[in-house]
Motif scaffolding. Sequence first.
Motif, PDB file in Angstrom:
ATOM      1  N   ALA A  13       0.701  -1.267   0.218  1.00 34.56           N
ATOM      2  CA  ALA A  13      -0.084  -0.085  -0.061  1.00 34.56           C
ATOM      3  C   ALA A  13       0.884   1.340  -0.129  1.00 34.56           C
ATOM      4  O   ALA A  13       0.744   2.262  -0.790  1.00 34.56           O
ATOM      5  N   VAL A  16       2.529   1.795  -3.571  1.00 32.35           N
ATOM      6  CA  VAL A  16       1.568   2.024  -4.524  1.00 32.35           C
ATOM      7  C   VAL A  16       1.438   3.665  -4.308  1.00 32.35           C
ATOM      8  O   VAL A  16       1.236   4.406  -5.217  1.00 32.35           O
ATOM      9  N   THR A  17       0.758   3.849  -3.150  1.00 32.92           N
ATOM     10  CA  THR A  17       0.486   5.333  -2.937  1.00 32.92           C
ATOM     11  C   THR A  17       1.797   6.125  -3.180  1.00 32.92           C
ATOM     12  O   THR A  17       1.341   7.351  -3.581  1.00 32.92           O
ATOM     13  N   SER A  45      -8.722   2.329  -8.936  1.00 28.90           N
ATOM     14  CA  SER A  45      -8.840   3.172  -7.980  1.00 28.90           C
ATOM     15  C   SER A  45      -8.159   2.611  -6.578  1.00 28.90           C
ATOM     16  O   SER A  45      -8.025   1.250  -6.574  1.00 28.90           O
ATOM     17  N   ILE A  46      -7.494   3.612  -5.829  1.00 25.19           N
ATOM     18  CA  ILE A  46      -6.928   3.144  -4.595  1.00 25.19           C
ATOM     19  C   ILE A  46      -7.642   4.011  -3.515  1.00 25.19           C
ATOM     20  O   ILE A  46      -7.549   5.182  -3.348  1.00 25.19           O
ATOM     21  N   GLN A  47      -8.251   3.601  -2.533  1.00 22.34           N
ATOM     22  CA  GLN A  47      -8.739   4.379  -1.529  1.00 22.34           C
ATOM     23  C   GLN A  47      -7.584   4.316  -0.352  1.00 22.34           C
ATOM     24  O   GLN A  47      -7.498   3.790   0.608  1.00 22.34           O
ATOM     25  N   ILE A  48      -6.948   5.550  -0.724  1.00 23.47           N
ATOM     26  CA  ILE A  48      -5.536   5.938   0.136  1.00 23.47           C
ATOM     27  C   ILE A  48      -6.165   5.822   1.777  1.00 23.47           C
ATOM     28  O   ILE A  48      -5.328   5.259   2.509  1.00 23.47           O
ATOM     29  N   GLU A  94      -8.214   9.541  -2.090  1.00 24.13           N
ATOM     30  CA  GLU A  94      -8.465   8.516  -3.360  1.00 24.13           C
ATOM     31  C   GLU A  94      -7.892   8.944  -4.536  1.00 24.13           C
ATOM     32  O   GLU A  94      -7.510  10.071  -4.589  1.00 24.13           O
ATOM     33  N   TRP A 199     -11.547  -1.336  -1.430  1.00 20.32           N
ATOM     34  CA  TRP A 199     -10.076  -0.758  -1.085  1.00 20.32           C
ATOM     35  C   TRP A 199      -9.341  -0.496  -2.541  1.00 20.32           C
ATOM     36  O   TRP A 199      -8.984   0.644  -2.585  1.00 20.32           O
ATOM     37  N   ILE A 200      -9.172  -1.560  -3.113  1.00 19.85           N
ATOM     38  CA  ILE A 200      -8.473  -1.295  -4.502  1.00 19.85           C
ATOM     39  C   ILE A 200      -9.184  -2.021  -5.647  1.00 19.85           C
ATOM     40  O   ILE A 200      -9.947  -3.307  -5.469  1.00 19.85           O
TER      41      ILE A 200
END
Length: 320
Positions: A13, A16-17, A45-48, A94, A199-200
Amino acid sequence: MVKKVVPLLLIVALFVTSLIAVGCGPAPTIVAIDLVPQEANLVASIQISRILTDADLIAAYDGWEKDPEMPQTFEQAMDLVADEIGIDLRDFSEAVIFGDTESEDYYFGAIITGTFDRVALIESIEGAIGEEMITTDYRGYTTYTITIEGEEGAICFLNDDSFVFGSIDAVRDVIDVKEGEPSLSGTLAEAYISLGDVWIKVAAEVPEGWMGEIPEEGVPIGLEALADVQVVGFGFNKAGQILSAQLKLYFSTSESAADAEGTISGLISFISILPDIPPEVMDLLDGLNVSRSGPWVTISLTTTMTEIEELVEAMEETGL
């Protein structure tokens, strides 16, 4: 898993972020997917904020045995990332990433939402690249552009809590969509949206001839039925101790989907009768469900943190 698997998820995580956190007219709150251009053949999409505030991940990192030179707490790790890249990932909620993987030109963009300081963000990026970005106007939006190794990129603030960055064409296309041009639609958008609030998630068009990239050796069952897949979507979510994943496959016809459903179910059945299968693997297989609706085939998995931890330990003990 709290000691082994979750730290790995956290590292992924963070990685990636950190990749997406590098970088135009106020407006209401933006729904990022609504601004993805039609040119994209991949969207994710990634819910950071949900990932970085998950109590299990934070506790796992804090309790994970680490080398002395590593940050010893989650907060220290996040502070270190902020110091290294000049951007605090905790400011973002996000990231919606899109691109055209078949484009001859570099075509990539990411729409980021969150709470951030525009001036500080631009200064951080300019500090990282060692030069000032050039400001230009596109349809009334200020864009900050930079050319690195021959590739022209841009950043544009869409409103007070969102910005887009990426290749210059991708950024301009997002602005065009915001100003009324058509956004992403069709099967790709349907696959992405159907994965829900997770989440992803990622959805992509499948290139022709993709089956040729899969080695035939070691595959226990023919996969020809999968050759007709047109779009694939994957989503992963964590809610408390429950982990869930979905793989969605879109075929050109319902008949092709029915053939693929049979192939996938047969493969799962084949694995379940293999000798010396650990009970933890059987528990995981029991959580799998294969279903079909018209041209769509969905493979879903529901499991728990405990079951994954037990599976990892069993694999280590058996040398898998």
